[in-house]
Design a protein around this motif. Structure first.
Motif, PDB file in Angstrom:
ATOM      1  N   ASN A 170       0.863  -1.213  -0.234  1.00 24.72           N
ATOM      2  CA  ASN A 170       0.021   0.101   0.019  1.00 24.72           C
ATOM      3  C   ASN A 170       0.860   1.456   0.093  1.00 24.72           C
ATOM      4  O   ASN A 170       2.190   1.145   0.159  1.00 24.72           O
ATOM      5  N   ARG A 171       0.362   2.373   0.047  1.00 26.56           N
ATOM      6  CA  ARG A 171       1.089   3.616  -0.040  1.00 26.56           C
ATOM      7  C   ARG A 171       1.896   3.870   1.010  1.00 26.56           C
ATOM      8  O   ARG A 171       3.206   4.307   0.936  1.00 26.56           O
ATOM      9  N   ARG A 172       1.600   3.509   2.219  1.00 31.74           N
ATOM     10  CA  ARG A 172       2.404   3.635   3.428  1.00 31.74           C
ATOM     11  C   ARG A 172       3.676   2.794   3.086  1.00 31.74           C
ATOM     12  O   ARG A 172       4.691   3.054   3.703  1.00 31.74           O
ATOM     13  N   THR A 173       3.679   1.436   2.622  1.00 32.54           N
ATOM     14  CA  THR A 173       4.713   0.638   2.687  1.00 32.54           C
ATOM     15  C   THR A 173       5.584   1.268   1.601  1.00 32.54           C
ATOM     16  O   THR A 173       6.944   1.199   1.912  1.00 32.54           O
ATOM     17  N   TRP A 174       5.119   1.865   0.458  1.00 31.73           N
ATOM     18  CA  TRP A 174       5.998   2.457  -0.307  1.00 31.73           C
ATOM     19  C   TRP A 174       6.847   3.719   0.385  1.00 31.73           C
ATOM     20  O   TRP A 174       7.761   3.781   0.000  1.00 31.73           O
ATOM     21  N   ARG A 175       6.204   4.443   0.936  1.00 30.35           N
ATOM     22  CA  ARG A 175       6.617   5.445   1.614  1.00 30.35           C
ATOM     23  C   ARG A 175       8.140   5.040   2.559  1.00 30.35           C
ATOM     24  O   ARG A 175       8.943   5.678   2.684  1.00 30.35           O
ATOM     25  N   ILE A 176       7.558   3.908   3.221  1.00 30.65           N
ATOM     26  CA  ILE A 176       8.577   3.216   4.281  1.00 30.65           C
ATOM     27  C   ILE A 176       9.868   2.788   3.366  1.00 30.65           C
ATOM     28  O   ILE A 176      11.109   3.272   3.781  1.00 30.65           O
ATOM     29  N   LEU A 177       9.620   2.303   2.305  1.00 29.24           N
ATOM     30  CA  LEU A 177      10.766   1.696   1.489  1.00 29.24           C
ATOM     31  C   LEU A 177      11.533   2.859   0.932  1.00 29.24           C
ATOM     32  O   LEU A 177      12.882   2.913   0.773  1.00 29.24           O
ATOM     33  N   LEU A 178      10.686   3.814   0.562  1.00 25.88           N
ATOM     34  CA  LEU A 178      11.490   5.260   0.162  1.00 25.88           C
ATOM     35  C   LEU A 178      12.102   5.635   1.130  1.00 25.88           C
ATOM     36  O   LEU A 178      13.464   6.234   0.746  1.00 25.88           O
ATOM     37  N   ALA A 179      11.764   5.955   2.303  1.00 31.42           N
ATOM     38  CA  ALA A 179      12.559   6.469   3.099  1.00 31.42           C
ATOM     39  C   ALA A 179      13.643   5.490   3.569  1.00 31.42           C
ATOM     40  O   ALA A 179      14.942   6.226   3.803  1.00 31.42           O
ATOM     41  N   ILE A 180      13.618   4.323   3.697  1.00 32.12           N
ATOM     42  CA  ILE A 180      14.666   3.332   3.872  1.00 32.12           C
ATOM     43  C   ILE A 180      16.003   3.711   2.788  1.00 32.12           C
ATOM     44  O   ILE A 180      17.042   3.796   3.198  1.00 32.12           O
ATOM     45  N   PHE A 181      15.604   3.734   1.488  1.00 36.47           N
ATOM     46  CA  PHE A 181      16.324   3.905   0.332  1.00 36.47           C
ATOM     47  C   PHE A 181      17.126   5.193   0.527  1.00 36.47           C
ATOM     48  O   PHE A 181      18.548   5.179   0.436  1.00 36.47           O
ATOM     49  N   ILE A 182      16.175   6.331   0.874  1.00 39.33           N
ATOM     50  CA  ILE A 182      17.137   7.518   0.899  1.00 39.33           C
ATOM     51  C   ILE A 182      18.018   7.632   1.889  1.00 39.33           C
ATOM     52  O   ILE A 182      19.139   8.239   1.938  1.00 39.33           O
ATOM     53  N   ILE A 183      17.595   7.003   3.256  1.00 40.35           N
ATOM     54  CA  ILE A 183      18.369   7.150   4.458  1.00 40.35           C
ATOM     55  C   ILE A 183      19.796   6.296   4.204  1.00 40.35           C
ATOM     56  O   ILE A 183      20.818   6.718   4.460  1.00 40.35           O
ATOM     57  N   LEU A 184      19.582   5.077   3.426  1.00 40.28           N
ATOM     58  CA  LEU A 184      20.851   4.239   3.172  1.00 40.28           C
ATOM     59  C   LEU A 184      21.608   4.953   2.289  1.00 40.28           C
ATOM     60  O   LEU A 184      22.903   5.075   2.017  1.00 40.28           O
ATOM     61  N   GLY A 185      21.166   5.619   1.077  1.00 44.75           N
ATOM     62  CA  GLY A 185      21.824   6.090   0.108  1.00 44.75           C
ATOM     63  C   GLY A 185      22.583   7.586   0.532  1.00 44.75           C
ATOM     64  O   GLY A 185      23.771   7.730   0.291  1.00 44.75           O
ATOM     65  N   GLY A 186      21.717   8.262   1.401  1.00 43.73           N
ATOM     66  CA  GLY A 186      22.378   9.658   2.079  1.00 43.73           C
ATOM     67  C   GLY A 186      23.507   9.076   3.165  1.00 43.73           C
ATOM     68  O   GLY A 186      24.449   9.738   3.110  1.00 43.73           O
ATOM     69  N   ALA A 187      23.510   7.880   3.672  1.00 39.23           N
ATOM     70  CA  ALA A 187      24.423   7.497   4.677  1.00 39.23           C
ATOM     71  C   ALA A 187      25.676   6.914   3.920  1.00 39.23           C
ATOM     72  O   ALA A 187      26.918   7.450   4.274  1.00 39.23           O
ATOM     73  N   VAL A 188      25.630   6.183   2.736  1.00 38.21           N
ATOM     74  CA  VAL A 188      26.714   6.041   2.073  1.00 38.21           C
ATOM     75  C   VAL A 188      27.405   7.202   1.546  1.00 38.21           C
ATOM     76  O   VAL A 188      28.471   7.538   1.469  1.00 38.21           O
ATOM     77  N   SER A 189      26.602   8.115   0.699  1.00 40.35           N
ATOM     78  CA  SER A 189      27.164   9.190   0.497  1.00 40.35           C
ATOM     79  C   SER A 189      27.796  10.270   1.369  1.00 40.35           C
ATOM     80  O   SER A 189      28.973  10.803   0.929  1.00 40.35           O
TER      81      SER A 189
END
Length: 152
Positions: A37-56
């Motif tokens: 659902n929409r909430r799950t996609w938002r959580i996955l997007l947040a995790i992706f952004i956090i991991l990408g930001g951490a690596v960067s």
């Protein structure tokens, strides 16, 4: 995609197989994420952004502090190699002598023999971790000289 088009792609070779694999992958992803659902996609997007930001961030901090420069050691090659070794050739500034070439072949054989035992494998991995690309470079140099000797 209808069956007639898929059969046409099958006749076209490798590109058709690649498209078919892409299609299967896309179908699998769609099927496995259909229930999100929409909430799950938002959580996955947040995790992706956090991991990408951490690596960067880690790469940025490592680059600014100089820690990443210690990850690899690069040394310049100060001696040129321009031709095959001659048996009676003396040491010149731009060629390998026969003795030096034989030493390279022996060292390559030594590195290859290290991989056959567990203790040797650990030693081989230590050498390769300190000098990445060494076995490949030795192989290329030896192949180059052997091809030059055959072409004489």
């Amino acid at each position: 995609m209808d069956k007639s088009k898929e059969e046409g792609f099958a006749k076209r070779g490798l590109s058709a197989k690649i498209r078919q694999a892409e299609r299967r992958g896309a179908d699998w992803l769609e099927k496995s994420t259909r229930h999100y659902n929409r909430r799950t996609w938002r959580i996955l997007l947040a995790i992706f952004i956090i991991l990408g930001g951490a690596v960067s961030g880690l790469l940025l901090i490592g680059g600014l502090t100089g820690e990443l420069e210690k990850a690899f050691s690069l040394d310049r090659i100060t001696r040129t190699i321009s031709g095959p070794p001659d048996e009676n050739e003396g040491a010149s500034g731009d060629r390998l002598t026969k003795v030096e070439f034989d030493r390279l072949v022996e060292y390559k054989a030594f590195l290859d023999s290290l991989q056959k035992s567990p203790d040797g494998r650990a030693r081989y991995l230590k050498i390769v971790s300190r000098h990445p690309g060494l076995p490949d470079s030795l192989g290329r140099i030896i192949k180059y000289y052997q091809s030059q000797i055959k072409n004489r």
